[in-house]
Enzyme design. Structure first.
Site, short mmCIF file in Angstrom:
data_model
loop_
_atom_site.label_atom_id
_atom_site.label_comp_id
_atom_site.label_asym_id
_atom_site.label_seq_id
_atom_site.Cartn_x
_atom_site.Cartn_y
_atom_site.Cartn_z
N CYS A 2 18.42 25.57 -66.77
CA CYS A 2 19.29 25.47 -67.94
C CYS A 2 19.32 26.75 -68.75
O CYS A 2 18.29 27.35 -69.02
CB CYS A 2 18.89 24.32 -68.86
SG CYS A 2 18.95 22.71 -68.11
N ARG A 27 20.43 30.41 -64.02
CA ARG A 27 19.40 29.50 -64.50
C ARG A 27 19.71 28.05 -64.15
O ARG A 27 18.84 27.18 -64.27
CB ARG A 27 19.26 29.62 -66.02
CG ARG A 27 18.79 30.98 -66.46
CD ARG A 27 18.63 31.01 -67.96
NE ARG A 27 17.55 30.15 -68.39
CZ ARG A 27 16.30 30.55 -68.54
NH1 ARG A 27 15.97 31.78 -68.28
NH2 ARG A 27 15.37 29.72 -68.93
N TRP A 75 20.84 22.60 -65.24
CA TRP A 75 20.13 22.29 -63.99
C TRP A 75 19.50 20.93 -64.24
O TRP A 75 18.56 20.81 -65.03
CB TRP A 75 19.08 23.35 -63.72
CG TRP A 75 18.39 23.23 -62.39
CD1 TRP A 75 18.79 23.78 -61.21
CD2 TRP A 75 17.16 22.56 -62.12
NE1 TRP A 75 17.89 23.47 -60.22
CE2 TRP A 75 16.88 22.72 -60.74
CE3 TRP A 75 16.26 21.82 -62.88
CZ2 TRP A 75 15.75 22.19 -60.13
CZ3 TRP A 75 15.14 21.27 -62.27
CH2 TRP A 75 14.89 21.47 -60.91
N ASN A 101 17.17 22.91 -73.17
CA ASN A 101 16.53 23.30 -71.91
C ASN A 101 15.11 22.76 -71.98
O ASN A 101 14.39 23.06 -72.93
CB ASN A 101 16.54 24.83 -71.80
CG ASN A 101 15.71 25.35 -70.64
OD1 ASN A 101 15.42 24.61 -69.70
ND2 ASN A 101 15.33 26.61 -70.70
N GLY A 102 14.71 21.97 -70.98
CA GLY A 102 13.35 21.43 -70.99
C GLY A 102 13.35 19.95 -70.66
O GLY A 102 14.35 19.42 -70.17
N GLU A 483 7.15 34.59 -46.66
CA GLU A 483 8.26 35.05 -47.49
C GLU A 483 9.56 35.11 -46.68
O GLU A 483 10.62 34.72 -47.16
CB GLU A 483 7.91 36.41 -48.12
CG GLU A 483 8.96 37.04 -48.99
CD GLU A 483 9.41 36.20 -50.18
OE1 GLU A 483 8.78 35.16 -50.49
OE2 GLU A 483 10.44 36.56 -50.77
N LYS A 487 12.85 32.93 -47.64
CA LYS A 487 14.18 33.54 -47.89
C LYS A 487 15.23 32.81 -47.07
O LYS A 487 16.29 32.48 -47.56
CB LYS A 487 14.20 35.03 -47.51
CG LYS A 487 13.53 36.01 -48.43
CD LYS A 487 14.09 36.09 -49.82
CE LYS A 487 13.52 35.04 -50.70
NZ LYS A 487 12.56 35.22 -51.66
N GLU A 490 15.80 29.01 -48.25
CA GLU A 490 16.37 28.76 -49.57
C GLU A 490 17.85 29.16 -49.67
O GLU A 490 18.58 28.56 -50.43
CB GLU A 490 15.54 29.39 -50.69
CG GLU A 490 15.49 30.89 -50.74
CD GLU A 490 14.55 31.42 -51.84
OE1 GLU A 490 14.27 30.71 -52.82
OE2 GLU A 490 14.10 32.58 -51.71
N HIS A 506 -2.22 25.59 -32.88
CA HIS A 506 -2.78 24.32 -33.32
C HIS A 506 -1.70 23.33 -33.74
O HIS A 506 -1.89 22.55 -34.68
CB HIS A 506 -3.77 24.57 -34.47
CG HIS A 506 -4.87 25.50 -34.09
ND1 HIS A 506 -5.87 25.13 -33.22
CD2 HIS A 506 -5.10 26.79 -34.41
CE1 HIS A 506 -6.69 26.16 -33.04
NE2 HIS A 506 -6.24 27.18 -33.74
N LYS A 605 16.61 29.91 -60.89
CA LYS A 605 15.86 31.16 -60.86
C LYS A 605 14.56 31.05 -61.63
O LYS A 605 13.53 31.57 -61.24
CB LYS A 605 16.74 32.24 -61.48
CG LYS A 605 16.09 33.62 -61.56
CD LYS A 605 16.17 34.29 -60.23
CE LYS A 605 15.47 35.61 -60.19
NZ LYS A 605 15.00 35.91 -58.83
#
Ligand code: G6P
Length: 610
Positions: A2, A27, A75, A101-102, A483, A487, A490, A506, A605
């Site tokens: 948000c 955001r 969001w 936001n929250g 990483e 990438k 996502e 394994h 983000k």
């Protein structure tokens, strides 16, 4: 997570709010909306989807002129991403409008109470309770009503609030979610979740702390505690360049940020390398030199990509400084009972400096008496302010949701911290100088890796329809594998797993068929020969191997399906060079699949809720 923007001044508010929302869109981007004043009333508009959908809706319906307003990009946490649940939210009378936001944790209990008092709720959001709570006590002063309402709220919030009864005022409040006041020229003031929203209009900011409120009018701004006492706060001048938050000719922020890495790495190191002494000078740690010298216990905590950098930091610090290091997911650390001994140094790594779990981990560490150190990108962010000291990574604003340049700068920063702490201990000046030289060579080496863009795009074409990918690496490049896989998943939504190469035996080896591309990171380092054995294991089962190797490697050219070559460097810095082609591979696959790489579905983000 948000984004909030508010404006009071002499200009037309709507275009400024829309511009601010567009800069904050990273955001959250499931819906957006805003409220402006109109002849003693309030006008609110909302739309599902992106900021351009809100703009289209505004163009369709038209809007009155107004020089004051608040806006929000969402969001979703509570309630589906539809128009009703989009912010701003209002009370029963429609006099109050607010964006949030929250997460309000006691929203359920408060809602029951408010319903019993006759309030009618329209949305499924937790935010709406705040509007009704304010309505409940709103008499003469919005400021007082907000204060009373917030005293009943448990949870996290960054808030911007307006009322038609006091149309020249915007109230901001913060607890756990970032909020700042921007001071513009000619008596104009902004409220925003982060500086990107309003950087085009001001460079002077006042950062709100938890438990603080801001009251903005055309005549100025005041900061108060929630109890009502006025607080004098310093104004921070930020010199980030406006170019840094624009795409500058690139199709996507992600590609721009990948391409910037030679420069951002240079910026991370600027003025910090002491060639002669073979060490690093880090201004934000100068006052903690004794604590760093004496500690025999480090915990590094972070989330997401920053957590991958943390593992590389662990390997560096253990190998070169000989200090035991634990790496912890911040979300786990905060709810366990971690062993923090006197002298423990807790390092928190965060691009945004606002990730709720990482911030909570910092607070938990400090509560236990640890020395808390931040490795942060966003200047003035909460983690930067709340830690005892730290190092800014100086990567500049990162807008693409998938972190790229921040990761490589975090790794370099950890190398600098390692250099400093290892030289405080047993590392020789000769070895220190070798590391300094290797660091200095990196920006130009990354430049050479970026020249592989065209062949990597071709490779992406070959594999864009794969359903699964494996990424393998060992030692310093196990986190590189994690990483690379993150990438890809996502931004392209292809399932990908990163593993220590030897762990494949394994279990995951059962997945290998000729339909499974396996990306193996195998530069010339201390575990190269071991990784070659793992490559043989994959090939023996028909897997298709894309290997990232050092320049001049002829051995693997015959064994694998595709070779990506990177320049040679010292072991601890190989992840920087090996990650760049994996960023490019993920980027091109995602673009070829038609994905929105800068705003992948469901992601945000900056995750300011736990
Ligand atoms: C989100 C972002 C990731 C990031 C993580 C941690 O999930 O999408 O890219 O790595 O948060 O963020 P931080 O700002 O603390 O590094």
């Amino acid at each position: 997570m948000c984004g909030i923007v508010g404006y009071v001044g002499g200009r037309e508010a709507t275009p400024l709010l829309i511009e601010g929302l567009r800069r904050l869109e990273y955001r959250g981007y499931d819906s957006a909306g805003g409220t402006i004043t109109d002849n003693g009333g309030l006008v609110t508009r909302k739309a599902v989807g992106k900021i351009r959908d809100l703009e289209n809706a505004l163009q369709r319906n038209g809007l009155p002129d107004s020089a004051i307003g608040i806006a929000h990009t969402r969001w979703a946490t509570h309630g589906a991403p539809n128009e009703i649940n989009a912010h701003p939210h209002s009370d029963c009378t429609g006099e109050i409008s607010l964006v949030h936001n929250g997460i309000i944790e006691n929203a359920g209990t408060l809602k029951k109470k408010l319903v019993s008092l006759g309030h009618e709720f329209r949305t499924e959001t937790d935010t709406e309770v705040i509007a009704h709570l304010i309505e409940e006590t709103y008499d003469a002063s919005l400021e007082e009503a907000v204060r009373t309402a917030l005293s009943q709220i448990e949870g996290a919030y960054g808030l911007a609030i307006m009322s038609s009864r006091e149309p020249g005022t915007i109230i901001g409040a913060r607890n756990g979610s970032p909020l700042l006041v921007g001071i513009g020229d000619n008596d104009e003031y902004f409220l925003a979740s982060d500086i990107a929203a309003v950087l085009a209009h001001t460079r002077d900011f006042v950062y709100l702390e938890d438990g603080e409120m801001a009251v903005l009018t055309r005549d100025g701004y005041q900061i108060y505690s929630l109890k009502g006492s006025q607080i004098d706060k310093d104004v921070t001048h930020v010199d980030w360049d406006l170019d840094a938050i624009e795409k500058s000719g690139y199709d996507h922020f992600m590609m721009k940020e990948i391409s910037e890495q030679p420069e951002t790495l240079e910026n991370t190191m600027r003025g910090r390398l002491l060639e002669e002494e073979g060490t690093a000078k880090l201004g934000g740690l100068q006052h903690l030199m004794d604590e760093l010298q004496e500690t025999d216990d480090i915990i590094i905590t972070a989330c997401g990509t920053s957590w991958h950098a943390a593992i590389i930091g662990e390997y560096m610090l253990e190998e070169l400084a000989g200090i035991p290091v634990e790496v912890e997911y911040a979300s786990e650390f905060r709810y366990r009972n971690p062993v923090i001994r006197p002298g423990t140094v807790v390092m928190a790594i965060s691009q945004s400096g606002e990730t709720a779990d990482t911030l909570a981990a910092v607070r938990e560490a400090k509560r236990h008496g640890a020395t808390a150190m931040g490795i942060v990108n966003v200047v003035g962010s909460t983690i930067a302010r709340e830690t005892d000291g730290g190092v800014y990574i100086h990567a500049g604003p990162e807008i693409g949701v998938a972190s790229t340049k921040a990761f490589t700068s975090q790794v370099i920063t950890l190398a600098l911290v390692t250099l400093l702490m290892a030289r405080q201990r047993k590392m020789s000046v000769i070895q220190g100088r070798e590391i300094v030289q290797a660091l200095k060579a990196l920006p130009e080496q990354v430049e050479r890796v970026l020249e592989l863009d065209a062949p990597i795009r071709e490779l992406a074409r070959t594999y864009k329809d794969a359903a699964n990918f494996l990424y393998l690496g060992r030692g310093y490049n196990f986190p590189t594998a994690l990483e690379g896989a993150l990438k890809l998943k996502e931004i392209s939504y292809i399932h990908a797993e990163g593993l220590p190469a030897a762990e494949m035996k394994h279990g995951p080896i059962a997945l290998i068929t000729e339909d499974m591309p396996v990306v193996i990171v195998a530069p010339n380092d201390g575990v190269y020969n071991k990784v070659v054995s793992n490559i043989e294991e994959v090939k023996a089962r028909g897997g298709r191997v894309i290997a990232v190797v050092s320049d001049g490697n002829v051995e693997l050219a015959e064994k694998v399906d595709h070779l990506i070559t990177i320049p040679e460097t010292i072991d601890m810095l190989t992840p920087v060079l090996a990650t760049v082609p994996l960023q490019l591979l993920a980027y091109h696959i995602a673009v070829l699949r038609g994905c929105n790489v800068d705003q992948p579905r469901n992601l945000a983000k900056s995750v300011t809720v736990e």
